[in-house]
Design a protein around this motif. Structure first.
Motif, PDB file in Angstrom:
ATOM      1  N   GLY A 115      13.946  -8.799 -17.847  1.00  0.00           N
ATOM      2  CA  GLY A 115      13.157  -7.914 -16.996  1.00  0.00           C
ATOM      3  C   GLY A 115      12.472  -6.830 -17.804  1.00  0.00           C
ATOM      4  N   GLY A 119       8.508  -6.537 -18.313  1.00  0.00           N
ATOM      5  CA  GLY A 119       7.857  -5.282 -17.964  1.00  0.00           C
ATOM      6  C   GLY A 119       7.015  -4.749 -19.107  1.00  0.00           C
ATOM      7  N   ALA A 147      11.889  -1.570 -14.885  1.00  0.00           N
ATOM      8  CA  ALA A 147      11.504  -2.985 -14.904  1.00  0.00           C
ATOM      9  C   ALA A 147      12.746  -3.873 -14.922  1.00  0.00           C
ATOM     10  N   SER A 148      13.743  -3.480 -15.702  1.00  0.00           N
ATOM     11  CA  SER A 148      14.988  -4.256 -15.776  1.00  0.00           C
ATOM     12  C   SER A 148      15.745  -4.222 -14.451  1.00  0.00           C
ATOM     13  N   SER A 186       5.566  -0.402  -6.021  1.00  0.00           N
ATOM     14  CA  SER A 186       5.050  -0.515  -7.390  1.00  0.00           C
ATOM     15  C   SER A 186       3.574  -0.908  -7.399  1.00  0.00           C
ATOM     16  N   ASN A 198       4.635   1.396 -13.183  1.00  0.00           N
ATOM     17  CA  ASN A 198       4.593   0.522 -12.010  1.00  0.00           C
ATOM     18  C   ASN A 198       4.145  -0.889 -12.374  1.00  0.00           C
ATOM     19  N   ALA A 200       4.893  -2.271 -15.187  1.00  0.00           N
ATOM     20  CA  ALA A 200       6.116  -2.824 -15.778  1.00  0.00           C
ATOM     21  C   ALA A 200       7.091  -3.261 -14.696  1.00  0.00           C
ATOM     22  N   HIS A 201       7.171  -2.499 -13.601  1.00  0.00           N
ATOM     23  CA  HIS A 201       8.032  -2.885 -12.479  1.00  0.00           C
ATOM     24  C   HIS A 201       7.661  -4.281 -11.979  1.00  0.00           C
ATOM     25  N   GLY A 203       6.231  -6.664 -13.616  1.00  0.00           N
ATOM     26  CA  GLY A 203       6.676  -7.659 -14.585  1.00  0.00           C
ATOM     27  C   GLY A 203       8.152  -7.980 -14.406  1.00  0.00           C
ATOM     28  N   GLY A 204       8.962  -6.942 -14.194  1.00  0.00           N
ATOM     29  CA  GLY A 204      10.384  -7.161 -13.949  1.00  0.00           C
ATOM     30  C   GLY A 204      10.625  -7.936 -12.668  1.00  0.00           C
TER      31      GLY A 204
END
Length: 299
Positions: A115, A119, A147-148, A186, A198, A200-201, A203-204
């Protein structure tokens, strides 16, 4: 103080990945907090602290990232604000418990790391390929485990969409709606002041959904993470004296699984087929336990 270090040492010995991930984040936060206070008192400025932070935050500028490749990992263990780490660690704890219970510790660690990597990749690509974000790519940096933690949240919602949390002042809410709310939040923030975070969120969230869907099809996206972890674990693991035996009985016992209680591959395939058709909720308690034991064994 000694008892604190003993508690930390014991936490890592208990092999609870969820507690360990939270503890790592908290330790990094506390170290940075103390460092900032010390530097502020001694230098009357935050300039040195900001310089240090730059070397653990992930930059959007690819040229700078090439000189600090470790930041693709360090950024998702780093927090600066108290409420930022509290919010992330609470989400990691609540949804991480579900992942750990059903899939085991190593799947949880894989999700957290993948994640964070996804992200970081979203952050890097959007800031350098989308004209709206490109002017910020020169100076933008990113820290935080959001993100993780969103990867873990979306994974839990994909795994058990109808599992319910009792929210304060609201009551029982299915986690698929909680995850959807975080994703929409996000998306709405992707044009705000914290656009990079956001992105990156998202992507996670994407990798969390993909991880579970692929796992249900029999593919573990976390295997490369496990392989790297096992490589470094074997490097630092104390070597035991090699013991050679020529007894047929010993060789047979090495390969037999009868009486061990471990599910066969045929049983696991049938359970995965059932998950693919009807979801995790259709599994019996015994089937969930078999799947968990298999994940522990294979990892």
């Amino acid at each position: 103080m000694t008892s604190i270090f003993d508690d930390i040492r014991n936490a890592f010995r208990l092999r609870n990945a969820l507690n360990q991930l939270i503890l790592i984040n908290v330790i990094v936060f506390v170290v940075l907090l103390l460092l900032r206070v010390i530097l502020r008192i001694s230098t009357h400025s935050d300039a040195l602290f900001e310089t240090i932070l730059e070397y653990i935050a992930m930059p959007a500028n690819p040229g700078v990232l090439l000189t600090r490749p470790w930041t693709i990992f360090t950024y998702f263990f780093t927090h600066r604000e108290f409420f930022h780490i509290i919010f992330n660690m609470l989400n990691l704890y609540w949804f991480g418990m579900i992942i750990r219970e059903y899939l085991g510790d190593k799947k949880l660690v894989s999700l957290y790391i993948l994640g964070g990597l996804a992200g970081g990749l979203f952050f890097l690509l959007f800031y350098n390929l989308i004209p709206y974000y490109q002017p910020r790519a020169v100076y933008a940096t990113m820290i935080g485990a959001s993100a993780s933690t969103l990867a873990v949240t979306v994974a839990a919602a994909t795994l058990l969409p109808n599992f319910q949390f009792n929210l304060l002042f609201i009551g029982p809410v299915k986690i698929k709606y909680i995850a959807a709310f975080f994703v929409l939040l996000s998306i709405s923030g992707a044009i705000g002041d914290n656009a990079g975070g956001n992105l990156a969120h998202l992507g996670g969230a994407f990798i969390g959904f993909l991880f579970i869907k692929q796992l249900q099809r029999g593919t573990d996206l976390g295997r490369p993470i496990h392989a790297v972890g096992n490589f470094f674990r074997n490097i630092f693991k104390p070597r035991t004296p090699l013991k050679v035996t020529y007894k047929n009985q010993s060789r047979t016992s090495t390969y037999t699984t009868s009486g061990s209680g471990e599910p066969s591959q045929t049983e696991i395939d049938l359970i995965l087929d059932k998950i693919s058709k009807s979801g995790y909720e259709s599994l019996s308690k015994e089937e969930k336990q078999k799947l968990f034991r298999a994940s522990q064994k294979k990892d």
